[in-house]
Scaffold this motif. Structure first.
Motif, PDB file in Angstrom:
ATOM      1  N   ARG A   7      -2.909  14.337  -3.572  1.00 42.63           N
ATOM      2  CA  ARG A   7      -1.602  14.438  -3.220  1.00 42.63           C
ATOM      3  C   ARG A   7      -1.067  12.849  -2.864  1.00 42.63           C
ATOM      4  N   ARG A   8       0.124  12.816  -2.709  1.00 41.02           N
ATOM      5  CA  ARG A   8       0.523  11.412  -2.291  1.00 41.02           C
ATOM      6  C   ARG A   8       0.376  11.155  -0.857  1.00 41.02           C
ATOM      7  N   ALA A   9      -0.134  10.056  -0.616  1.00 48.97           N
ATOM      8  CA  ALA A   9      -0.659   9.893   0.969  1.00 48.97           C
ATOM      9  C   ALA A   9       0.823   9.738   1.721  1.00 48.97           C
ATOM     10  N   GLU A  10       0.885   9.900   2.786  1.00 47.18           N
ATOM     11  CA  GLU A  10       2.137   9.740   3.748  1.00 47.18           C
ATOM     12  C   GLU A  10       1.821   8.968   5.131  1.00 47.18           C
ATOM     13  N   ALA A  11       2.627   8.482   5.726  1.00 45.71           N
ATOM     14  CA  ALA A  11       2.411   7.583   6.864  1.00 45.71           C
ATOM     15  C   ALA A  11       1.366   8.179   7.838  1.00 45.71           C
ATOM     16  N   ARG A  12       1.281   9.396   7.912  1.00 48.74           N
ATOM     17  CA  ARG A  12       0.315  10.146   8.769  1.00 48.74           C
ATOM     18  C   ARG A  12      -1.227   9.956   8.441  1.00 48.74           C
ATOM     19  N   ALA A  14      -2.404   6.785   7.442  1.00 48.29           N
ATOM     20  CA  ALA A  14      -3.049   5.566   7.622  1.00 48.29           C
ATOM     21  C   ALA A  14      -4.400   5.433   8.197  1.00 48.29           C
ATOM     22  N   ALA A  15      -4.560   6.205   9.352  1.00 45.84           N
ATOM     23  CA  ALA A  15      -5.994   6.315   9.914  1.00 45.84           C
ATOM     24  C   ALA A  15      -7.007   7.005   8.897  1.00 45.84           C
ATOM     25  N   ALA A  16      -6.821   7.974   8.296  1.00 46.80           N
ATOM     26  CA  ALA A  16      -7.819   8.321   7.439  1.00 46.80           C
ATOM     27  C   ALA A  16      -8.064   7.440   6.342  1.00 46.80           C
ATOM     28  N   LEU A  17      -7.053   6.679   5.645  1.00 49.75           N
ATOM     29  CA  LEU A  17      -7.064   5.781   4.755  1.00 49.75           C
ATOM     30  C   LEU A  17      -8.009   4.707   5.203  1.00 49.75           C
ATOM     31  N   HIS A  46      -9.191  -3.342   5.517  1.00 53.79           N
ATOM     32  CA  HIS A  46      -9.044  -1.655   5.679  1.00 53.79           C
ATOM     33  C   HIS A  46      -8.706  -1.310   6.914  1.00 53.79           C
ATOM     34  N   GLY A  47      -8.064  -2.037   7.648  1.00 54.89           N
ATOM     35  CA  GLY A  47      -7.655  -1.563   8.957  1.00 54.89           C
ATOM     36  C   GLY A  47      -6.366  -0.716   8.914  1.00 54.89           C
ATOM     37  N   GLU A  48      -6.206   0.140  10.012  1.00 55.00           N
ATOM     38  CA  GLU A  48      -5.170   0.827   9.927  1.00 55.00           C
ATOM     39  C   GLU A  48      -3.609   0.432   9.651  1.00 55.00           C
ATOM     40  N   ALA A  49      -3.416  -0.969  10.104  1.00 53.80           N
ATOM     41  CA  ALA A  49      -2.429  -1.651  10.150  1.00 53.80           C
ATOM     42  C   ALA A  49      -1.876  -1.867   8.527  1.00 53.80           C
ATOM     43  N   PHE A  50      -2.966  -2.250   7.830  1.00 59.10           N
ATOM     44  CA  PHE A  50      -2.933  -2.340   6.500  1.00 59.10           C
ATOM     45  C   PHE A  50      -2.433  -1.067   5.679  1.00 59.10           C
ATOM     46  N   TYR A  51      -3.004  -0.235   5.869  1.00 55.42           N
ATOM     47  CA  TYR A  51      -2.530   1.136   5.320  1.00 55.42           C
ATOM     48  C   TYR A  51      -1.382   1.480   5.744  1.00 55.42           C
ATOM     49  N   ALA A  54       1.259  -0.542   3.636  1.00 57.10           N
ATOM     50  CA  ALA A  54       1.341  -0.234   2.295  1.00 57.10           C
ATOM     51  C   ALA A  54       1.936   1.173   2.179  1.00 57.10           C
ATOM     52  N   LEU A  55       1.788   2.096   3.121  1.00 59.36           N
ATOM     53  CA  LEU A  55       2.573   3.232   3.015  1.00 59.36           C
ATOM     54  C   LEU A  55       4.162   3.312   3.326  1.00 59.36           C
ATOM     55  N   ALA A  56       4.659   2.221   4.055  1.00 57.84           N
ATOM     56  CA  ALA A  56       5.773   1.847   4.459  1.00 57.84           C
ATOM     57  C   ALA A  56       6.597   1.180   3.392  1.00 57.84           C
ATOM     58  N   ASP A  57       5.966   0.619   2.455  1.00 59.13           N
ATOM     59  CA  ASP A  57       6.202  -0.335   1.362  1.00 59.13           C
ATOM     60  C   ASP A  57       6.640   0.660   0.038  1.00 59.13           C
ATOM     61  N   PRO A  58       7.916   0.709  -0.419  1.00 60.76           N
ATOM     62  CA  PRO A  58       8.277   1.446  -1.380  1.00 60.76           C
ATOM     63  C   PRO A  58       7.725   1.076  -2.876  1.00 60.76           C
ATOM     64  N   GLU A  59       7.247  -0.289  -3.094  1.00 59.90           N
ATOM     65  CA  GLU A  59       6.706  -0.835  -4.220  1.00 59.90           C
ATOM     66  C   GLU A  59       5.039  -0.541  -4.369  1.00 59.90           C
ATOM     67  N   GLN A  60       4.667   0.153  -3.247  1.00 57.14           N
ATOM     68  CA  GLN A  60       3.126   0.608  -3.379  1.00 57.14           C
ATOM     69  C   GLN A  60       3.158   1.924  -3.330  1.00 57.14           C
ATOM     70  N   ALA A  61       2.045   2.456  -3.726  1.00 60.23           N
ATOM     71  CA  ALA A  61       1.843   4.071  -3.667  1.00 60.23           C
ATOM     72  C   ALA A  61       0.295   4.232  -3.436  1.00 60.23           C
ATOM     73  N   LEU A  62       0.005   5.197  -2.507  1.00 62.30           N
ATOM     74  CA  LEU A  62      -1.357   5.570  -2.324  1.00 62.30           C
ATOM     75  C   LEU A  62      -1.379   6.963  -2.593  1.00 62.30           C
ATOM     76  N   LEU A  63      -2.525   7.391  -3.304  1.00 62.42           N
ATOM     77  CA  LEU A  63      -2.851   8.715  -3.206  1.00 62.42           C
ATOM     78  C   LEU A  63      -4.109   9.189  -2.556  1.00 62.42           C
ATOM     79  N   ILE A  64      -4.262  10.383  -1.999  1.00 63.53           N
ATOM     80  CA  ILE A  64      -5.446  10.672  -1.374  1.00 63.53           C
ATOM     81  C   ILE A  64      -5.751  11.914  -1.919  1.00 63.53           C
ATOM     82  N   GLY A  65      -7.260  12.160  -1.662  1.00 60.73           N
ATOM     83  CA  GLY A  65      -7.919  13.344  -1.912  1.00 60.73           C
ATOM     84  C   GLY A  65      -8.710  13.930  -0.900  1.00 60.73           C
ATOM     85  N   GLU A  66      -8.367  15.210  -0.551  1.00 60.79           N
ATOM     86  CA  GLU A  66      -9.196  15.753   0.712  1.00 60.79           C
ATOM     87  C   GLU A  66      -9.739  16.861   0.125  1.00 60.79           C
TER      88      GLU A  66
END
Length: 173
Positions: A7-12, A14-17, A46-51, A54-66
């Motif tokens: 799925r597309r990663a969401e703000a919540r 960041a810690a898992a990423l 790879h700190g939580e602040a980095f992710y 990135a999640l707050a930046d509309p020019e970036q996209a994160l996908l996460i698998g669980e």
């Protein structure tokens, strides 16, 4: 092997990423990167602040698998290109793509790369760029199987230690 739910990663997330990013980077590079520099790099890159940024930046996209139980096992990060190659309109960079070792193989990497390509297409990209460590021959073969060709090189610094990365590109089809 437990199936991966993507799925597309969401703000919540960041810690898992952050945990997943740090774990996969350490697992991938601890064999030949200096320990103190490696740890400092993971803390920063790879700190939580980095992710979170990135999640707050509309020019970036994160996908996460669980897993079905919600445990993170893989991710991909797409960003505006920053690699030192001649850029074209419509370029996008696949900055990170990682799976925990227990989920590598069985088509999971190909599935994640396909999702990253689909996301790049949705963003209007025409070409996807990525850098891969020169010693990671398996990854280079993987990317070649998926249409990527080498177009340049760069130096990736981990602390004071330089590492040569090869830059690859593929058309977003």
């Amino acid at each position: 092997m437990t199936p991966i739910l993507w799925r597309r990663a969401e703000a919540r997330d960041a810690a898992a990423l952050s945990l997943l990013g740090g774990a996969t980077f350490l697992a991938s590079f601890a064999h030949d990167h200096p320990g103190d520099a490696l740890i400092a790099h993971v803390r920063k890159a790879h700190g939580e602040a980095f992710y979170a940024a990135a999640l707050a930046d509309p020019e970036q996209a994160l996908l996460i698998g669980e897993t079905a139980l919600g445990a993170p096992v893989g991710y991909a990060l797409l960003t505006p290109p920053a690699l030192p190659v001649e850029r074209r309109d419509g370029d996008l960079e696949l900055k990170r793509i990682y799976l925990l070792s227990g989920w590598q193989g069985g088509g999971n990497g190909a599935a994640l790369l396909k999702l990253a390509m689909e996301e790049a297409r949705r963003r209007g990209a025409k070409r996807l760029l990525l850098a891969v460590y020169e010693a990671n021959v398996g990854a280079q073969r993987f990317y070649a199987r998926h249409g990527f060709v080498e177009i340049g090189e760069t130096v990736f610094m981990v602390g004071d230690a330089p590492f040569r990365d090869l830059i690859f590109a593929a058309a977003v089809g």
